[in-house]
Design an enzyme around this catalytic site. Structure first.
Site, mmCIF file in Angstrom:
data_model
loop_
_atom_site.group_PDB
_atom_site.id
_atom_site.type_symbol
_atom_site.label_atom_id
_atom_site.label_comp_id
_atom_site.label_asym_id
_atom_site.label_seq_id
_atom_site.Cartn_x
_atom_site.Cartn_y
_atom_site.Cartn_z
ATOM 1 N N CYS A 32 -8.368 -1.692 7.982
ATOM 2 C CA CYS A 32 -6.965 -1.724 7.540
ATOM 3 C C CYS A 32 -6.436 -0.324 7.277
ATOM 4 O O CYS A 32 -5.363 0.051 7.748
ATOM 5 C CB CYS A 32 -6.798 -2.604 6.302
ATOM 6 S SG CYS A 32 -6.983 -4.354 6.706
ATOM 7 N N HIS A 36 -1.573 -5.486 2.058
ATOM 8 C CA HIS A 36 -2.753 -6.355 1.975
ATOM 9 C C HIS A 36 -2.349 -7.687 1.348
ATOM 10 O O HIS A 36 -1.479 -7.731 0.473
ATOM 11 C CB HIS A 36 -3.845 -5.698 1.118
ATOM 12 C CG HIS A 36 -4.844 -4.928 1.919
ATOM 13 N ND1 HIS A 36 -5.043 -3.577 1.775
ATOM 14 C CD2 HIS A 36 -5.723 -5.341 2.884
ATOM 15 C CE1 HIS A 36 -6.000 -3.191 2.621
ATOM 16 N NE2 HIS A 36 -6.427 -4.233 3.302
ATOM 17 N N GLU A 54 0.823 -1.206 0.000
ATOM 18 C CA GLU A 54 0.000 0.000 0.000
ATOM 19 C C GLU A 54 0.861 1.263 0.000
ATOM 20 O O GLU A 54 1.795 1.387 0.771
ATOM 21 C CB GLU A 54 -0.938 0.015 1.216
ATOM 22 C CG GLU A 54 -1.919 -1.141 1.252
ATOM 23 C CD GLU A 54 -2.925 -1.134 0.092
ATOM 24 O OE1 GLU A 54 -2.993 -0.124 -0.643
ATOM 25 O OE2 GLU A 54 -3.627 -2.150 -0.070
ATOM 26 N N ARG A 98 -17.876 -0.530 4.944
ATOM 27 C CA ARG A 98 -18.797 -1.234 4.046
ATOM 28 C C ARG A 98 -19.614 -2.251 4.840
ATOM 29 O O ARG A 98 -20.771 -2.538 4.526
ATOM 30 C CB ARG A 98 -17.900 -1.901 3.003
ATOM 31 C CG ARG A 98 -18.445 -2.880 2.045
ATOM 32 C CD ARG A 98 -17.291 -3.342 1.094
ATOM 33 N NE ARG A 98 -16.132 -3.866 1.821
ATOM 34 C CZ ARG A 98 -16.021 -5.099 2.280
ATOM 35 N NH1 ARG A 98 -16.999 -5.963 2.131
ATOM 36 N NH2 ARG A 98 -14.919 -5.503 2.912
HETATM 37 N N1 PCA Z 1 -8.811 -6.724 6.341
HETATM 38 C C1 PCA Z 1 -9.752 -5.654 6.569
HETATM 39 C C2 PCA Z 1 -9.695 -5.396 8.052
HETATM 40 C C3 PCA Z 1 -9.070 -6.609 8.646
HETATM 41 C C4 PCA Z 1 -8.448 -7.301 7.523
HETATM 42 O O1 PCA Z 1 -7.691 -8.285 7.600
HETATM 43 C C5 PCA Z 1 -9.484 -4.425 5.679
HETATM 44 O O2 PCA Z 1 -8.973 -4.588 4.559
HETATM 45 O O3 PCA Z 1 -9.818 -3.315 6.073
#
Ligand code: PCA
Length: 222
Positions: free
Chosen positions: A153, A179, A90, A100
């Protein structure tokens, strides 16, 4: 004999976080990856894994506790992004919570700031292009992402970068967010756990060794 003054100094630390399961899925691969790297030595640094709750506010409170213990050299927070097929480095965290779905405590903030009065955004201070190159060179899918979304996140990513930017003891700590895809047993697209763990090991090593990021386009093949 007198011990060398540095004998009891803790070795430099990497803090690696993952989240607990959320949104009805019983597994969160981000935590599996962090667990697999717990206590590993990478480029002379000791990896400490910790789990964050998928809860607005509480996740940041836990992260702040972890940052207080003794300042890590590097902090990487991991989270699941179903639908992505690569380790997704990111670039930017934004000052917005816009959920969401409800978090694990039932909260669903809409259009609230992560930090009232904070700047609109922070950039990752990880060398994301160099990390992408190194992970790809290891044969593992990796990409630069321009959005971490607006759920927990991004909330943690923004809160982390705000802390690193404003606390003096953390001024030399690098940080960012990655991610990760689903595991194969959860759906598609996915990556096997071993590949994600190895990709993260290579990524952490690169983040510790590369001071100045490389200049290649985000869409470049190498
Ligand atoms: N993914 C979510 C929150 C926790 C996770 O593992 C996100 O992308 O916000």
């Amino acid at each position: 004999m007198v011990a060398a003054p540095h004998a009891f100094a803790p070795s430099p630390r990497v803090l690696l976080t993952g989240f607990d399961p959320f949104g009805g899925d019983p597994i969160n691969p981000s935590w599996r990856i962090a667990q697999a790297l717990h206590r590993r030595q990478i480029a002379g640094h000791h990896v400490q894994a910790a789990q964050l709750p998928t809860v607005f506010g509480d996740a940041l409170a836990r992260l702040h506790e972890l940052l207080q213990a003794h300042p890590p050299a590097l902090v990487i927070c991991l989270g699941l992004a179903a639908g992505r097929g690569a380790l997704s480095l990111e670039r930017i965290a934004i000052n917005v919570n816009d959920a969401r779905i409800a978090d694990n405590a039932g909260a669903q903030p809409i259009d609230t700031p992560v930090v009232p009065g904070g700047p609109a955004a922070y950039f990752s201070t990880l060398p994301i292009k160099a990390m992408r190159q190194a992970i790809l060179a290891a044969g593992i899918p990796a990409e630069v992402s321009q959005t971490a979304g607006t759920f927990v996140c991004n909330h943690v990513f923004y809160g982390l970068m705000h802390r690193l930017a404003s606390v003096r003891a953390l001024s030399r700590t690098r940080g960012g967010f990655i991610h990760v895809p689903l595991l194969p047993e959860q759906g598609a697209p996915s990556l096997p756990l071993e590949q994600m763990v190895e990709g993260m090991r290579v990524g952490i090593q690169t983040a510790l060794e590369v001071k100045q990021d490389v200049r290649v386009g985000a869409g470049a093949v190498h």
